[in-house]
Design a protein around this motif. Structure first.
Motif, PDB file in Angstrom:
ATOM      1  N   GLY A  78       2.713  48.396  12.787  1.00 18.07           N
ATOM      2  CA  GLY A  78       2.228  48.423  11.410  1.00 18.07           C
ATOM      3  C   GLY A  78       1.643  47.079  11.017  1.00 18.07           C
ATOM      4  N   LEU A  79       2.322  46.017  11.422  1.00 15.49           N
ATOM      5  CA  LEU A  79       1.827  44.685  11.058  1.00 15.49           C
ATOM      6  C   LEU A  79       0.497  44.373  11.716  1.00 15.49           C
ATOM      7  N   TYR A 102       7.066  45.045   1.616  1.00 11.52           N
ATOM      8  CA  TYR A 102       7.790  44.969   2.882  1.00 11.52           C
ATOM      9  C   TYR A 102       7.887  43.502   3.321  1.00 11.52           C
ATOM     10  N   ASP A 174      -0.376  50.799   1.425  1.00 13.98           N
ATOM     11  CA  ASP A 174       0.607  51.038   2.476  1.00 13.98           C
ATOM     12  C   ASP A 174       1.345  52.321   2.099  1.00 13.98           C
ATOM     13  N   SER A 196       3.022  52.100   8.737  1.00  9.08           N
ATOM     14  CA  SER A 196       3.872  51.792   9.866  1.00  9.08           C
ATOM     15  C   SER A 196       4.227  53.155  10.442  1.00  9.08           C
ATOM     16  N   THR A 198       5.714  53.693  12.956  1.00 11.03           N
ATOM     17  CA  THR A 198       7.087  53.539  13.445  1.00 11.03           C
ATOM     18  C   THR A 198       8.047  54.401  12.613  1.00 11.03           C
ATOM     19  N   LYS A 199       7.686  54.647  11.360  1.00  6.59           N
ATOM     20  CA  LYS A 199       8.599  55.272  10.403  1.00  6.59           C
ATOM     21  C   LYS A 199       8.368  56.793  10.380  1.00  6.59           C
TER      22      LYS A 199
HETATM   23  C1  PLP Z   1       8.043  48.859   8.776  1.00  8.47           C
HETATM   24  C2  PLP Z   1       7.037  48.641   7.715  1.00  8.47           C
HETATM   25  C3  PLP Z   1       5.884  47.869   7.950  1.00  8.47           C
HETATM   26  C4  PLP Z   1       5.644  47.155   9.254  1.00  8.47           C
HETATM   27  O1  PLP Z   1       5.461  48.044  10.298  1.00  8.47           O
HETATM   28  P1  PLP Z   1       5.860  47.757  11.849  1.00  8.47           P
HETATM   29  O2  PLP Z   1       5.544  49.008  12.523  1.00  8.47           O
HETATM   30  O3  PLP Z   1       7.321  47.394  11.851  1.00  8.47           O
HETATM   31  O4  PLP Z   1       5.027  46.587  12.279  1.00  8.47           O
HETATM   32  C5  PLP Z   1       4.971  47.756   6.919  1.00  8.47           C
HETATM   33  N1  PLP Z   1       5.169  48.361   5.726  1.00  8.47           N
HETATM   34  C6  PLP Z   1       6.264  49.095   5.468  1.00  8.47           C
HETATM   35  C7  PLP Z   1       6.412  49.747   4.138  1.00  8.47           C
HETATM   36  C8  PLP Z   1       7.232  49.265   6.443  1.00  8.47           C
HETATM   37  O5  PLP Z   1       8.321  49.998   6.176  1.00  8.47           O
END
Ligand code: PLP
Length: 385
Positions: A78-79, A102, A174, A196, A198-199
């Motif tokens: 995400g970053l 974040y 975001d 992200s 990832t979430k």
């Molecule tokens: C986790 C997160 C990020 C960063 O994402 P990564 O995948 O960890 O680099 C950015 N914004 C929000 C709201 C997040 O929860």
């Protein structure tokens, strides 16, 4: 045709084609760095996987479909996706961002981009007069999250977009917490959506990934070039996992929302709990906006504080949890719990945290999709045990 179907169909079919050579229903994981050319410069559209890879293309088309944009880009985190947007700016440019971001976004902005002479205004963006007072000829970008992390503040995407359009300022949202199941920022006037992945998009806590979806083709091409030139692309294996996650996004987030509101209501009625931060509670100061913007779907993220205001109570609660796992991150099928001040938001200076209201007795829950009775029982035994 596939782009005109409804969201629950888009997550499964949007931008997807069966593999033309074998008919494979899921895209193959193209573990290849390079692609054969029949004559110098004559290729299939793929040359080198930093530029484009077919598994990544499949994911990027899915992203375009679910966020309703012209161009999707998949990043190694995400970053990395946020960093790609920031590379549009130059020294002297100014950014207006929310005062509750974040932690890693705040760190990237202040420790890197501020250092090279980009000016940031971290403000309560719902204060329209304050927002307008920060706009000047150097303002290039407005960056928001809604709901924010961990205070669950909302920003009115449509209202902000009206102002950024008037002043010709890029507007990025975001959308990690809400996901396009709940709100689609590009439809509300934003230029760029960031995730992200990832979430919730990945959804299974098994991959680090990021995404941008861009409304305008030309800006999309520019960001694709930036990504190609700087290199933070997502590998084919991870692209496959995120794409697979997206196929159940609607089912998962629906359950996250159902469980989220029940946990929020339970906490709000509990005698040991002071404040509960959840946009689906009528006590939320922006409940009306939440109903409209989030279409009565409020997500799985819940934060709360203790009447005692004691950090020890928060820590005791977190240590006692049995089904919720004490861990950073969010948005996976399993429930997670986090202490923002000591964990996810530790990179924000203590005085700044206090100023925006991230107190030491605050707990943030990512409510998963387990059975709600088990989740409520776990919260109860950790509070009262
Ligand atoms: C986790 C997160 C990020 C960063 O994402 P990564 O995948 O960890 O680099 C950015 N914004 C929000 C709201 C997040 O929860």
């Amino acid at each position: 045709m596939k782009n005109q179907v409804k969201f629950n169909t888009q997550v499964i079919h949007g931008g997807q084609q069966h593999d033309p050579t074998t008919g494979a229903v899921m895209p193959p994981i193209y573990h290849t760095s390079t692609f054969a050319q029949s004559s110098p410069g004559v290729h299939t559209g793929y040359e080198y996987s930093r530029a484009d890879n077919p598994t990544r293309t499949a994911l990027e088309h899915a992203l375009e479909s679910i966020e309703n944009g012209a161009r999707g880009l998949a990043f190694s985190s995400g970053l990395a996706a946020i960093d790609c947007v920031m590379r549009l700016l130059k020294t002297g440019d100014e950014v207006i961002a929310m005062d509750d971001l974040y932690g890693g976004t705040y760190r990237l902005f202040t420790r890197f981009y501020q250092e090279i002479g980009i000016k940031f205004h971290f403000i309560d963006i719902n204060d329209t007069d304050l927002f307008l007072s920060k706009i000047n000829a150097n303002t290039r970008l407005v960056w928001i999250e809604t709901p924010t992390n961990p205070l669950m503040k909302l920003a009115n995407i449509e209202a902000i977009a009206k102002i950024t359009k008037q002043h010709n300022i890029l507007f990025a949202v975001d959308n990690t917490f809400a996901t396009p199941y709940i709100q689609k920022p590009l439809d509300l006037g934003a230029d760029i959506v960031m995730h992200s992945a990832t979430k919730y998009l990945g959804g299974h806590s098994d991959v680090i990934a990021g995404a941008l979806v861009i409304k305008d083709e030309e800006l999309g091409a520019k960001l694709h070039f930036t990504q190609f030139a700087t290199g933070a692309t997502l590998g084919p294996q991870e692209c496959f996992l995120v794409l697979r996650g997206i196929k159940t996004l609607h089912l998962r987030v629906q359950r996250h929302c159902e469980n989220g509101i029940k946990v929020a209501e339970f906490l709000e009625n509990h005698p040991l709990i002071d404040k509960v931060y959840y946009p689906g509670l009528p006590s939320h100061p922006q409940y009306e906006l939440a109903q409209k913007q989030m279409k009565d779907k409020f997500g799985g993220m819940v934060s709360f504080t203790f009447k005692s205001k004691a950090k020890e109570d928060a820590i005791k609660f977190l240590e006692k949890l049995q089904i919720f796992t004490l861990a950073e991150s969010l948005g996976g099928v399993e429930s997670l719990a986090n202490h923002p001040a000591l964990m996810t938001h530790a990179s924000i200076p203590a005085d700044k945290r206090a100023e925006i209201g991230i107190t030491d007795d605050m707990v943030r829950l990512s409510v998963g999709v387990e059975d709600i009775e088990d989740l409520l029982a776990d919260v109860q035994q950790s509070l009262e045990g």
